[in-house]
Motif scaffolding. Structure first.
Motif, mmCIF file in Angstrom:
data_model
loop_
_atom_site.group_PDB
_atom_site.id
_atom_site.type_symbol
_atom_site.label_atom_id
_atom_site.label_comp_id
_atom_site.label_asym_id
_atom_site.label_seq_id
_atom_site.Cartn_x
_atom_site.Cartn_y
_atom_site.Cartn_z
ATOM 1 N N LEU A 93 0.407 -1.612 0.124
ATOM 2 C CA LEU A 93 -0.005 -0.248 0.108
ATOM 3 C C LEU A 93 0.597 0.778 0.321
ATOM 4 C CD1 LEU A 93 -2.623 1.618 0.320
ATOM 5 C CD2 LEU A 93 -2.624 0.567 2.524
ATOM 6 N N ALA A 94 1.618 1.161 0.610
ATOM 7 C CA ALA A 94 2.590 2.594 0.924
ATOM 8 C C ALA A 94 3.736 2.598 0.127
ATOM 9 C CB ALA A 94 3.694 2.609 1.891
ATOM 10 N N ALA A 95 4.227 1.707 -0.569
ATOM 11 C CA ALA A 95 5.227 1.426 -1.900
ATOM 12 C C ALA A 95 4.018 2.482 -3.692
ATOM 13 C CB ALA A 95 5.021 0.280 -2.677
ATOM 14 N N HIS A 96 2.836 1.773 -3.359
ATOM 15 C CA HIS A 96 1.646 1.851 -4.312
ATOM 16 C C HIS A 96 1.076 3.639 -3.961
ATOM 17 C CE1 HIS A 96 -1.459 2.384 -7.689
ATOM 18 N NE2 HIS A 96 -2.591 2.460 -6.132
ATOM 19 N N ALA A 97 0.947 4.525 -2.818
ATOM 20 C CA ALA A 97 1.029 5.763 -2.520
ATOM 21 C C ALA A 97 1.580 6.814 -3.156
ATOM 22 C CB ALA A 97 0.441 6.039 -0.959
ATOM 23 N N LYS A 98 2.913 5.956 -2.861
ATOM 24 C CA LYS A 98 4.027 6.860 -3.156
ATOM 25 C C LYS A 98 4.575 6.979 -5.161
ATOM 26 C CE LYS A 98 7.823 6.624 -0.493
ATOM 27 N NZ LYS A 98 9.557 6.000 0.318
ATOM 28 N N GLU A 99 3.882 5.208 -5.566
ATOM 29 C CA GLU A 99 4.065 5.669 -6.999
ATOM 30 C C GLU A 99 2.938 6.942 -7.262
ATOM 31 O OE1 GLU A 99 3.006 1.344 -7.993
ATOM 32 O OE2 GLU A 99 5.077 0.572 -7.860
ATOM 33 N N ARG A 100 1.317 7.036 -6.685
ATOM 34 C CA ARG A 100 0.642 8.214 -6.952
ATOM 35 C C ARG A 100 0.825 9.275 -6.564
ATOM 36 N NH1 ARG A 100 -4.344 6.212 -7.822
ATOM 37 N NH2 ARG A 100 -4.972 7.936 -8.927
ATOM 38 N N GLY A 101 2.414 9.255 -5.713
ATOM 39 C CA GLY A 101 3.001 11.001 -5.436
ATOM 40 C C GLY A 101 1.968 11.841 -4.047
ATOM 41 N N CYS A 102 1.645 10.211 -3.067
ATOM 42 C CA CYS A 102 0.848 10.896 -2.029
ATOM 43 C C CYS A 102 1.845 10.459 -0.688
ATOM 44 C CB CYS A 102 0.044 9.541 -2.157
ATOM 45 S SG CYS A 102 -1.439 10.155 -3.019
ATOM 46 N N SER A 103 1.602 10.843 -0.282
ATOM 47 C CA SER A 103 1.980 11.150 1.320
ATOM 48 C C SER A 103 1.130 10.206 2.438
ATOM 49 C CB SER A 103 3.097 12.734 1.751
ATOM 50 O OG SER A 103 1.872 13.270 1.617
ATOM 51 N N VAL A 104 -0.083 10.632 1.997
ATOM 52 C CA VAL A 104 -0.803 9.754 2.726
ATOM 53 C C VAL A 104 -1.736 8.614 2.323
ATOM 54 C CG1 VAL A 104 -3.299 9.782 4.321
ATOM 55 C CG2 VAL A 104 -1.050 11.768 4.548
ATOM 56 N N ALA A 105 -1.555 7.598 2.947
ATOM 57 C CA ALA A 105 -2.948 6.188 2.516
ATOM 58 C C ALA A 105 -3.587 6.103 3.062
ATOM 59 C CB ALA A 105 -1.685 5.028 1.950
ATOM 60 N N LEU A 106 -5.125 6.287 3.389
ATOM 61 C CA LEU A 106 -6.419 5.917 3.848
ATOM 62 C C LEU A 106 -7.222 4.928 2.941
ATOM 63 C CD1 LEU A 106 -7.901 9.276 3.643
ATOM 64 C CD2 LEU A 106 -6.643 8.863 5.413
#
Length: 154
Positions: A93-106
């Motif tokens: 999840l964290a890796a995907h969030a980073k790929e999408r340019g996100c610092s937060v994952a809900l």
């Protein structure tokens, strides 16, 4: 400053949802992270400009797969989490969030409320609003690049 009410896994059990409905009017965003996405149809009709709904693994028709919200200099990935194996860990999840340019994952799916940083991504689960015991939601404040979360029991 933007405020969010984030909920997940209501699974058609609307008692806790009814208790928090008064909060919807006074917050900037209402986010449902899936599994019971249809429980917010009336809320979406009432507040279409601020209601965002993900489809979970138990939802057949209502909601989007995932989306990114950008507010106050923060990008938030919103998803149910089942596609990223969140019951086994949050690394994917964290890796995907980073790929999408996100610092937060809900995310939802696990029915366990949690706020934890993983590889520089703040991962947050509101818990299960439809839980048989201890229903909860996430109250989130985003202000000038800072994120302040609070898990709230219903």
């Amino acid at each position: 400053m933007k405020t969010f009410v984030v909920l997940s896994d209501s699974h058609g059990r609307r008692n806790a949802l009814e208790k928090i409905k008064p909060l919807f009017a006074e917050n900037d965003f209402i986010v449902h992270l899936g599994d019971g996405s249809g429980d917010l149809r009336d809320t979406f009709s009432q507040y279409p400009e601020k209601t965002y709904i993900c489809k979970g693994n138990c939802d057949l028709f209502y909601g989007g797969e995932e989306f990114v919200l950008e507010e106050e200099g923060v990008s938030l990935l919103c998803c149910h989490g089942h596609k990223y194996g969140v019951k086994s860990g949050l690394a994917r999840l964290a890796a995907h969030a980073k790929e999408r340019g996100c610092s937060v994952a809900l995310y939802g799916h696990t029915h366990r409320a949690e706020v934890r940083e993983v590889d520089g991504v703040l991962c947050m689960n509101p818990g299960a609003l439809g839980a048989y015991a201890n229903p909860s939601y996430l109250y989130l404040v985003v202000h000038k690049g800072k994120v302040t979360p609070a898990i709230v029991s219903v």
